[in-house]
Design an enzyme around this catalytic site. Structure first.
Site, short mmCIF file in Angstrom:
data_model
loop_
_atom_site.label_atom_id
_atom_site.label_comp_id
_atom_site.label_asym_id
_atom_site.label_seq_id
_atom_site.Cartn_x
_atom_site.Cartn_y
_atom_site.Cartn_z
N GLU A 177 -22.25 -12.22 2.59
CA GLU A 177 -23.53 -12.30 1.88
C GLU A 177 -23.33 -12.02 0.38
O GLU A 177 -23.98 -11.16 -0.21
CB GLU A 177 -24.57 -11.35 2.51
CG GLU A 177 -24.88 -11.73 3.94
CD GLU A 177 -26.11 -11.05 4.55
OE1 GLU A 177 -26.71 -10.18 3.89
OE2 GLU A 177 -26.48 -11.43 5.68
N TYR A 256 -31.29 -14.18 10.86
CA TYR A 256 -31.87 -13.23 11.83
C TYR A 256 -33.27 -13.69 12.24
O TYR A 256 -33.96 -14.35 11.46
CB TYR A 256 -31.96 -11.84 11.20
CG TYR A 256 -30.60 -11.17 11.12
CD1 TYR A 256 -30.06 -10.53 12.23
CD2 TYR A 256 -29.85 -11.20 9.95
CE1 TYR A 256 -28.81 -9.92 12.17
CE2 TYR A 256 -28.60 -10.58 9.89
CZ TYR A 256 -28.09 -9.95 11.00
OH TYR A 256 -26.86 -9.36 10.96
N GLU A 311 -23.69 -14.21 11.71
CA GLU A 311 -24.67 -13.13 11.95
C GLU A 311 -25.95 -13.78 12.42
O GLU A 311 -26.55 -14.58 11.69
CB GLU A 311 -24.93 -12.30 10.68
CG GLU A 311 -23.81 -11.34 10.36
CD GLU A 311 -24.12 -10.38 9.21
OE1 GLU A 311 -25.31 -10.02 9.03
OE2 GLU A 311 -23.18 -10.02 8.50
N GLN A 360 -25.59 -7.00 16.71
CA GLN A 360 -24.19 -6.65 16.69
C GLN A 360 -23.78 -6.21 18.10
O GLN A 360 -24.63 -6.04 18.96
CB GLN A 360 -23.95 -5.55 15.68
CG GLN A 360 -24.29 -5.96 14.24
CD GLN A 360 -23.73 -4.99 13.20
OE1 GLN A 360 -23.01 -4.05 13.51
NE2 GLN A 360 -24.10 -5.21 11.95
O1 AHR Z 1 -26.07 -6.82 10.48
C1 AHR Z 1 -26.63 -5.98 9.53
C2 AHR Z 1 -26.51 -6.52 8.12
O2 AHR Z 1 -27.25 -7.70 7.99
C3 AHR Z 1 -25.13 -6.92 7.66
O3 AHR Z 1 -24.39 -5.86 7.20
C4 AHR Z 1 -25.43 -7.88 6.53
O4 AHR Z 1 -24.41 -8.83 6.36
C5 AHR Z 1 -26.75 -8.49 6.93
O5 AHR Z 1 -27.65 -8.48 5.89
#
Ligand code: AHR
Length: 506
Positions: A177, A256, A311, A360
Site C-alpha cells: 500500500e 476489503y 489482501e 488475516q
Molecule cells: O490487514 C490490515 C491492514 O490493512 C494491512 O496492514 C494494510 O496493508 C491494510 O490497510
C-alpha cells in the site's frame, strides 16, 4: 426470476470446455505482526506450556496443514514498511509496532521462525520487503541472507543462526500500500522505487534459477476510483515499455468488504439486513477485478502479469473489549458465504487472478483460526478454505445456471452461485453457494458426457445469519455431509439456506 418460482435450478457442467488453471496461490494466507496474529496465534515461545515445536503452536500447525496453505504473506501489511529484518535474527532488538496499537514488538518471531513456521505447515514464503522506510540495500541483503549459497559473510551468519542451506522464496512483494501506509507515494514515485528494488533485490538460490523463479509483485490498486485506475495504468504502461534491467510478475490489489470505514458493521449480533448489505458489498470484487484486468489487458494481452489480490476479506468493528488496534472480530456463516463468493470470483478470473491472500490468518480480521491462550477454534471461513482444497490447481470447468434472486428490502442478490473444477487427478468437483438465508434450493445437475454414478461431499450452513463458533461451542458451524441424490445418471443436490457445499462427482 426468483429461484422459488422454478421447480429446480438446472445447472450444466461442460467438462469438454476446460478453462484456465485455478492457481493454488488463490488460497493464500496473510500473517502480519498485528494484535494476536503472530504472537499468541502462531508464536508462543519454546518455554510455553501450550504444546509447541520450537515455539510454534502445534494445534495451529495441525489445523493449517489441513488447509494446504500455498503461501503465507509476511510480515505485513503496513508493518512490512517499518520492518527491519536484522532486528529479528540473532540477538533480538525490542522495538515498537506503531501501526497496530503502539505495542512492543519483541522481534522474537523473525526470519528463521517464519521460515520454520511455513515449513511446519507445508507452505511457502511470500515476503514483503520494506520500501517505505527501508532501502534497496537492506532488502537486497535480506534476500542474500535468505537465498545465497556461496560462503558470503551473510550466508555464514545464516548458517551460524542455524540454517546453512539457502531458503526458497517464491513470492516477493515490493512494498505494501505504497499509496497510503507504505509512504503515501504517487504512482510515478512508486514506479521509480519498483524499478530500483526489482533490479537489486535478487534471489540467489540455485534451485530457483531456471525453474521456480521468484515472482516479484508490485504494489497495485486499492479500489476502483480514478486514483486507482491511474495507478494500474502507470505501472502497467511502464512495464510494457520496460528495459531489460527490471521486471515484475504480479500486480497486487487490496479490497476489503467494508461499508462505512467510520462506522463499521458488527461481526456478530446482526440481522438479515446487514447480512444482505455485506454480501452485496463483497460482490463489488467482481467489478474491481474486471476493471483492473481490462487495464492490464491493454498493456499485457498475453496475461503474463498476475493480478494478486493479496489482501481481501471482511473488516468489521473491533470486538467489544478488544484493543481497537488489534482488529479482533468474530467470524460468522456470513463470512463463510462471503469467502465462497470471493473465491468463486477469483476462480472465474483465473486467467488473470493467480494469487490471493485473505486477511488475516489468525485472530485478525476474517481469520481462519482464533486462539485464547491454550484454546483454539476454527472459524466458518476456515471450513470454507478446507472444503475448497480440491480446487487448488484444478482446471476451471464452465458451469451454466440461472442464479435466480434473493431479495431483502432494496437489495437483490443472486440466490445461487457455483463453480466447477477438475482436480489434478481428473476428478470433477462442484461448489454451490446458497446465498438466501431463508430458503433451501434444489439443484439438478447435468454433466455433458458423464453418466453420473456417484457423488458426495460436505455442506456448511448454520441456523442464524450471525451463527459463529466460540471457544465454548466450537462446532456450532461445522461441515456436514451434503444432501446428494444420484438417479438415472442425474445428480440432484439440496442446498440448505445460507450454505456452502462442495461435492465430488464420478
Ligand atoms: O490487514 C490490515 C491492514 O490493512 C494491512 O496492514 C494494510 O496493508 C491494510 O490497510
Amino acid at each position: 426470476m426468483p429461484v422459488w418460482a422454478q421447480d429446480k435450478v438446472q445447472l450444466s457442467v461442460d467438462a469438454s470446455k476446460p478453462g484456465p488453471k485455478i492457481d493454488r496461490n488463490l488460497f493464500g494466507q496473510f500473517a502480519e505482526h498485528l494484535g494476536y496474529g503472530v504472537y499468541e496465534g502462531i508464536w508462543v515461545g519454546p518455554d510455553s506450556r501450550i504444546p509447541n515445536t520450537r515455539g510454534i503452536r502445534n494445534d495451529v500447525v495441525a489445523a493449517l496443514k489441513a488447509l494446504k496453505v500455498p503461501n503465507v504473506r509476511w510480515p505485513g501489511g503496513c508493518f512490512a514498511d517499518e520492518y527491519h529484518w536484522r532486528k529479528g535474527i540473532g540477538a533480538r532488538a525490542v522495538t515498537l509496532n506503531p501501526n497496530w496499537g503502539g505495542v512492543i514488538e519483541p522481534n522474537t518471531f523473525g526470519t528463521h521462525e517464519f521460515m520454520d513456521f511455513i515449513d511446519q505447515i507445508g507452505s511457502q514464503a511470500y515476503l514483503s520487503v520494506n520500501v517505505g522506510s527501508g532501502t534497496p540495500q537492506e532488502a537486497a541483503e535480506w534476500l542474500e541472507y535468505l537465498t545465497a549459497s556461496q560462503p558470503t559473510t551473510l550466508v555464514k551468519e545464516r548458517a551460524a543462526n542455524g540454517h546453512p542451506a539457502p531458503y526458497k522464496i517464491p513470492l516477493l512483494g515490493i512494498g505494501n500500500e505504497s499509496w497510503d501506509c507504505g509512504g503515501n507515494m504517487t504512482p510515478e514515485y512508486y514506479l521509480r522505487q519498483l524499478t530500483i528494488y526489482s533490479r537489486f533485490v535478487r534471489n540467489y538460490n540455485p534451485a530457483q534459477r531456471d525453474t521456480d523463479q521468484m515472482q516479484k509483485i508490485a504494489v497495485g490498486p486499492g479500489g476502483g476510483e480514478a486514483r486507482w485506475t491511474e495507478w494500474t495504468e502507470t505501472i502497467m504502461k511502464a512495464w510494457e515499455k520496460r528495459q531489460w534491467s527490471w521486471d515484475m510478475q504480479g500486480l497486487s490489489m487490496h479490497n476489503y468488504t467494508v461499508i462505512n470505514w467510520d462506522n463499521k458493521f458488527a461481526s456478530v449480533g446482526f440481522g438479515e439486513k446487514e447480512y444482505a448489505q455485506i454480501l452485496k458489498e463483497t460482490l463489488k470484487m467482481e467489478d474491481l477485478v474486471t476493471k483492473h484486468s481490462a487495464i492490464m489487458d491493454k498493456y499485457d494481452p498475453q496475461k503474463k502479469i498476475a493480478l494478486v489480490v493479496d489482501e481481501w476479506g471482511s473488516w468489521y468493528a473491533p470486538s467489544p473489549g478488544s484493543n481497537p488496534g488489534f482488529l479482533v472480530q468474530q467470524n460468522s456463516i456470513r463470512d463463510a458465504i462471503l469467502a465462497a463468493l470471493n473465491l468463486n470470483i477469483f476462480a472465474r478470473h483465473a486467467d488473470r487472478v493467480r494469487g490471493s491472500n485473505i486477511a488475516q490468518m489468525i485472530n485478525v480480521l476474517q481469520a481462519m483460526i482464533m486462539t485464547d491462550k491454550e484454546k483454539m477454534v476454527l472459524t466458518p471461513t476456515y471450513h470454507v478454505f478446507k472444503m475448497y482444497v480440491p480446487f487448488q490447481d484444478a482446471t476451471f470447468i464452465p458451469v451454466t445456471f440461472n442464479a435466480g434472486t434473493y431479495t431483502n428490502g432494496d437489495i437483490t442478490l443472486p440466490h445461487v452461485d457455483a463453480i466447477a473444477g477438475k482436480d489434478t487427478s481428473g476428478k470433477l468437483w462442484l461448489e454451490l453457494t446458497n446465498v438466501d438465508p431463508n430458503n433451501a434450493v434444489e439443484i439438478e445437475t447435468s454433466i455433458a458426457g458423464l453418466n453420473v454414478k456417484s457423488a458426495s461431499g460436505e455442506t456448511l450452513s448454520a441456523p442464524k445469519v450471525d451463527s459463529v463458533n466460540t471457544f465454548d461451542a466450537p462446532n456450532a458451524v461445522t461441515p456436514k455431509p451434503a444432501s446428494v441424490k444420484v438417479q438415472g445418471g442425474k445428480l440432484t443436490i439440496k442446498l440448505d439456506p445460507k450454505s456452502v457445499t462442495v461435492i465430488s462427482i464420478s
